[in-house]
Design an enzyme around this catalytic site. Structure first.
Site, PDB file in Angstrom:
ATOM      1  N   HIS A   1       2.758   2.810  -2.161  1.00 41.12           N
ATOM      2  CA  HIS A   1       2.642   3.735  -3.299  1.00 41.12           C
ATOM      3  C   HIS A   1       1.356   4.563  -3.183  1.00 41.12           C
ATOM      4  CE1 HIS A   1       0.097   0.388  -4.672  1.00 41.12           C
ATOM      5  NE2 HIS A   1      -0.443   1.221  -5.539  1.00 41.12           N
ATOM      6  N   TYR A   2       0.300   3.943  -2.698  1.00 43.18           N
ATOM      7  CA  TYR A   2      -0.983   4.637  -2.511  1.00 43.18           C
ATOM      8  C   TYR A   2      -0.888   5.654  -1.380  1.00 43.18           C
ATOM      9  CZ  TYR A   2      -5.886   5.101  -0.983  1.00 43.18           C
ATOM     10  OH  TYR A   2      -7.113   5.579  -0.596  1.00 43.18           O
ATOM     11  N   LEU A   3      -0.331   5.237  -0.250  1.00 43.39           N
ATOM     12  CA  LEU A   3      -0.203   6.139   0.887  1.00 43.39           C
ATOM     13  C   LEU A   3       0.735   7.296   0.581  1.00 43.39           C
ATOM     14  CD1 LEU A   3      -0.008   3.513   3.779  1.00 43.39           C
ATOM     15  CD2 LEU A   3      -1.993   4.874   3.074  1.00 43.39           C
TER      16      LEU A   3
ATOM     17  N   LYS B   1      -1.189   9.802  -1.539  1.00 46.47           N
ATOM     18  CA  LYS B   1      -2.094  10.558  -0.677  1.00 46.47           C
ATOM     19  C   LYS B   1      -1.320  11.578   0.166  1.00 46.47           C
ATOM     20  CE  LYS B   1      -6.230   8.828  -1.472  1.00 46.47           C
ATOM     21  NZ  LYS B   1      -7.273   9.691  -2.080  1.00 46.47           N
TER      22      LYS B   1
ATOM     23  N   LEU C   1       0.800  -1.217   0.000  1.00 43.54           N
ATOM     24  CA  LEU C   1       0.000   0.000   0.000  1.00 43.54           C
ATOM     25  C   LEU C   1       0.835   1.271   0.000  1.00 43.54           C
ATOM     26  CD1 LEU C   1      -2.795  -0.851   2.620  1.00 43.54           C
ATOM     27  CD2 LEU C   1      -2.858  -1.152   0.133  1.00 43.54           C
TER      28      LEU C   1
END
Length: 212
Positions: free
Chosen positions: A125-127, A130, A123
């Site tokens: 790359h997503y965090l 964000k 996760l």
């Protein structure tokens, strides 16, 4: 208020339109395809406008007081799409909002975005995307509200939440209740220039935000 909703066709976005249908606010829903318009207007959108977060949306936003960013590629998509939408798309929209005089930008972020390197490897790359968007918003000069929900579920909302200025462990929250938080954040005078975490709890959303 005239509210521009990016991600209106997503799950949180659709819940938000339903919540806004019973409010005094006008919701302008961003859509990528014309055929999405009638359904979103039936849910509660005052109007729909064509646009693409991977391109400039300045004209689509013009005349709105507030932007709510509920869009996202999701944590399980590849890094390229995540960067394109969750990071670059958000940053582009923030800059456009500032340029045309939007007053308030509400961002749906994620728990873990404050320290992406400490999140689960799959996760990160997503965090990180964000995190980068959140930091850009905080430095933009816009009045901002950054909402970091816990693990999202499709359970029916209860309307009751727990809010904190710092992450207090890991929790869950129905998407419907996130939408209720976003509507409450539009109206609360306690959420401007704030970052807060939200999970299911025992306090109605408007009362919880009033105590921030």
């Amino acid at each position: 208020m005239h509210v521009f909703i990016a991600g209106a066709n997503g799950q949180i976005g659709q819940h938000l339109l339903q919540e806004m249908a019973n409010s005094d606010h006008e919701a302008r829903a961003l859509i990528r395809h014309l055929e999405q318009g009638p359904e979103l207007q039936q849910l509660g959108a005052t109007e729909t406008v064509l646009g693409d977060l991977e391109k400039d949306c300045s004209e689509a936003m013009r005349g709105c007081d507030t932007v709510i960013f509920t869009a996202g590629s999701g944590p399980h998509t590849g890094p390229d799409k995540t960067i394109s939408v969750d990071q670059d798309g958000a940053i582009r929209l923030i800059d456009s909002a500032k340029a045309i005089g939007v007053k308030h930008f509400i961002m749906v972020s994620s728990m873990g975005a404050e320290e992406p390197a400490n999140g689960p490897e799959k996760l990160r790359h997503y965090l990180q995307a964000k995190h980068n968007a959140d930091e850009h918003l905080k430095k933009s000069g816009l009045h901002y509200t950054i909402v970091r929900p816990g693990q999202l579920t499709n359970d029916d909302g209860t309307g009751k939440i727990s809010v904190s200025a710092e992450q207090q462990g890991v929790g869950k929250i129905p998407r419907q209740d996130v939408a209720r938080v976003l509507l409450a954040a539009l109206e609360a005078n306690t959420t401007s220039d704030r970052v807060f975490y939200v999970v299911s709890g025992d306090t109605p959303a408007d009362e919880a935000l009033a105590k921030l």
